[in-house]
Motif scaffolding. Structure first.
Motif, short mmCIF file in Angstrom:
data_model
loop_
_atom_site.label_atom_id
_atom_site.label_comp_id
_atom_site.label_asym_id
_atom_site.label_seq_id
_atom_site.Cartn_x
_atom_site.Cartn_y
_atom_site.Cartn_z
N SER A 189 0.83 -1.20 0.00
CA SER A 189 0.00 0.00 0.00
C SER A 189 0.87 1.25 0.00
CB SER A 189 -0.93 0.00 1.22
OG SER A 189 -0.19 -0.08 2.43
N GLY A 190 1.96 1.20 0.76
CA GLY A 190 2.88 2.34 0.77
C GLY A 190 3.56 2.53 -0.57
N LEU A 191 3.91 1.43 -1.22
CA LEU A 191 4.53 1.50 -2.55
C LEU A 191 3.60 2.21 -3.53
CD1 LEU A 191 6.76 0.57 -4.61
CD2 LEU A 191 5.33 -1.45 -4.98
N LEU A 192 2.32 1.82 -3.52
CA LEU A 192 1.36 2.43 -4.44
C LEU A 192 1.11 3.90 -4.10
CD1 LEU A 192 -1.22 -0.51 -4.71
CD2 LEU A 192 0.55 0.15 -6.36
N ALA A 193 1.03 4.21 -2.80
CA ALA A 193 0.83 5.60 -2.39
C ALA A 193 2.03 6.45 -2.79
CB ALA A 193 0.61 5.67 -0.88
N GLY A 194 3.22 5.91 -2.59
CA GLY A 194 4.43 6.64 -2.96
C GLY A 194 4.52 6.87 -4.46
N ALA A 195 4.20 5.84 -5.24
CA ALA A 195 4.24 5.98 -6.70
C ALA A 195 3.25 7.05 -7.17
CB ALA A 195 3.93 4.65 -7.36
N ALA A 196 2.04 7.03 -6.60
CA ALA A 196 1.04 8.01 -6.99
C ALA A 196 1.50 9.43 -6.64
CB ALA A 196 -0.29 7.70 -6.29
N ALA A 197 2.07 9.60 -5.45
CA ALA A 197 2.54 10.92 -5.03
C ALA A 197 3.72 11.38 -5.89
CB ALA A 197 2.95 10.88 -3.56
N GLY A 198 4.62 10.46 -6.20
CA GLY A 198 5.77 10.81 -7.02
C GLY A 198 5.39 11.20 -8.43
N LEU A 199 4.49 10.42 -9.04
CA LEU A 199 4.03 10.74 -10.39
C LEU A 199 3.24 12.04 -10.41
CD1 LEU A 199 2.93 7.20 -11.65
CD2 LEU A 199 5.06 8.42 -12.14
N GLY A 200 2.46 12.26 -9.34
CA GLY A 200 1.73 13.53 -9.23
C GLY A 200 2.67 14.71 -9.14
N THR A 201 3.76 14.54 -8.41
CA THR A 201 4.77 15.60 -8.30
C THR A 201 5.38 15.91 -9.66
OG1 THR A 201 5.28 14.93 -6.03
CG2 THR A 201 6.92 16.27 -7.18
N LEU A 202 5.73 14.87 -10.41
CA LEU A 202 6.30 15.09 -11.74
C LEU A 202 5.30 15.83 -12.64
CD1 LEU A 202 8.01 11.64 -12.51
CD2 LEU A 202 9.14 13.80 -11.94
N ALA A 203 4.03 15.48 -12.53
CA ALA A 203 3.01 16.13 -13.36
C ALA A 203 2.90 17.61 -13.01
CB ALA A 203 1.67 15.43 -13.16
N VAL A 204 2.88 17.92 -11.72
CA VAL A 204 2.78 19.32 -11.29
C VAL A 204 3.99 20.13 -11.76
CG1 VAL A 204 2.80 20.83 -9.26
CG2 VAL A 204 1.31 18.84 -9.31
N LEU A 205 5.15 19.50 -11.74
CA LEU A 205 6.38 20.18 -12.14
C LEU A 205 6.58 20.21 -13.65
CD1 LEU A 205 8.86 18.80 -9.44
CD2 LEU A 205 7.63 20.99 -9.44
N GLY A 206 5.66 19.60 -14.39
CA GLY A 206 5.78 19.57 -15.83
C GLY A 206 6.90 18.68 -16.33
N ALA A 207 7.17 17.62 -15.55
CA ALA A 207 8.29 16.73 -15.89
C ALA A 207 7.86 15.28 -15.99
CB ALA A 207 9.39 16.87 -14.84
N LEU A 208 6.59 15.05 -16.29
CA LEU A 208 6.07 13.68 -16.34
C LEU A 208 6.39 13.04 -17.69
CD1 LEU A 208 4.56 11.49 -14.83
CD2 LEU A 208 2.41 12.43 -15.69
N THR A 209 7.62 12.60 -17.83
CA THR A 209 8.05 11.88 -19.02
C THR A 209 8.07 10.39 -18.70
OG1 THR A 209 10.39 11.94 -18.43
CG2 THR A 209 9.52 13.82 -19.67
N PRO A 210 8.02 9.52 -19.71
CA PRO A 210 8.06 8.08 -19.44
C PRO A 210 9.32 7.68 -18.66
CG PRO A 210 7.34 8.46 -21.68
CD PRO A 210 7.74 9.79 -21.14
N ALA A 211 10.46 8.26 -18.99
CA ALA A 211 11.70 7.90 -18.32
C ALA A 211 11.65 8.25 -16.83
CB ALA A 211 12.88 8.60 -18.98
N LEU A 212 11.23 9.46 -16.51
CA LEU A 212 11.19 9.88 -15.11
C LEU A 212 10.08 9.15 -14.35
CD1 LEU A 212 11.91 13.73 -15.21
CD2 LEU A 212 13.49 11.81 -15.00
N ALA A 213 8.99 8.84 -15.04
CA ALA A 213 7.89 8.13 -14.38
C ALA A 213 8.34 6.73 -13.94
CB ALA A 213 6.69 8.02 -15.32
N VAL A 214 9.02 6.01 -14.83
CA VAL A 214 9.52 4.67 -14.48
C VAL A 214 10.58 4.78 -13.39
CG1 VAL A 214 10.73 2.63 -15.34
CG2 VAL A 214 9.00 3.74 -16.76
#
Length: 268
Positions: A189-214
């Protein structure tokens, strides 16, 4: 293209929100982590704002600290630690000054570290020293990404940091199955929560690329488990104790190291 200056307001806002959340949690661990971020983020931003030279100095300094902490985990001899601490920062400096020579330099640093126990004639513990030394060079080599990825590394740093704290909160709050025997306290559950928060952060910063998402969703948690495996192998809780609430610098950068590697591999 992402610029360091464009990310500063977002990072300041994240620090403010994080400080409020840490205070409301009333957990000393989270408060101390926030204090470490409050000191560390301006240093990282300033170094990256200077450009590749500042990034190289930042990565080299982090490499020296991590190498010394790592060398202390298996209690390597002082000579091994010294050589490792000299070898690790060579890669990020080379990535700045002569990036075309980076593969050759990495091979030479691995050979130099491997030869220490050989030249010392250590028949009893030489193999262990060699393996730990070579692992150290390879493990910290992704610090070259701080130079080669440019300002995008700041977005990656922010996303990994926020994902880490979200994973800790989410795992405690939601519970569920353990993630791995290497770190029984961590939950899926923590892994999924962390991934969601991390991807959300990249999106807000305008850096949500496939490489950074993985890198954030996969590389960061695997990097954390890698350090857990090493620490369990040498029966250590933390890499050091000088960083309040966080053990050592390696304990804070373990997730980022593998994330940097994946980002480099998928971005180039």
């Amino acid at each position: 293209m992402i610029e360091v200056a464009d990310l500063v307001p977002y990072l300041a806002g994240a620090l403010l929100v994080g400080g409020i959340a840490a205070a409301l949690s009333r957990r000393r661990e989270y408060v101390l982590r926030w204090c470490a971020w409050a000191l560390g983020v301006p240093i990282v931003v300033a170094a990256l704002y200077v450009g590749p030279g500042g990034a190289a100095v930042l990565a080299a300094a982090a490499g020296v600290a991590c190498a010394l902490e790592y060398g202390g985990l298996p209690r390597l001899p002082r000579l091994d630690r010294a050589v490792l601490a000299v070898a690790v920062p060579v890669a990020p400096v080379t990535a700045w000054l002569a990036p075309g020579q980076l593969p050759r330099v990495l091979v030479l640093t691995i050979v130099a570290v491997a030869l220490v126990p050989v030249l010392a004639g250590d028949a009893a513990g030489g193999l262990s020293r060699l393996c730990f030394g070579v692992l150290g060079v390879i493990w910290f080599a992704p610090l070259v990404g701080v130079v080669l990825l440019g300002p995008a590394v700041l977005a990656l740093f922010a996303a990994v940091s926020i994902a880490d704290i979200a994973a800790s909160f989410g795992g405690r709050l939601l519970g569920g199955p353990s993630l791995s025997p290497l770190s029984p306290a961590k939950r899926w559950s923590g892994l999924l929560a962390g991934a969601a928060a991390g991807l959300g952060t990249l999106a807000v910063l305008g850096a949500l690329t496939p490489a950074l998402a993985v890198a954030v969703a996969v590389g960061a948690p695997l990097g954390d488990l890698l350090e857990s495996m090493v620490k369990r192998g040498v029966e250590a809780k933390d890499s050091a104790s000088w960083l309040a609430g966080a053990g050592g610098l390696l304990d804070r950068l373990d997730s980022l190291l593998l994330a940097l590697l994946i980002a480099l591999l998928l971005s180039r």
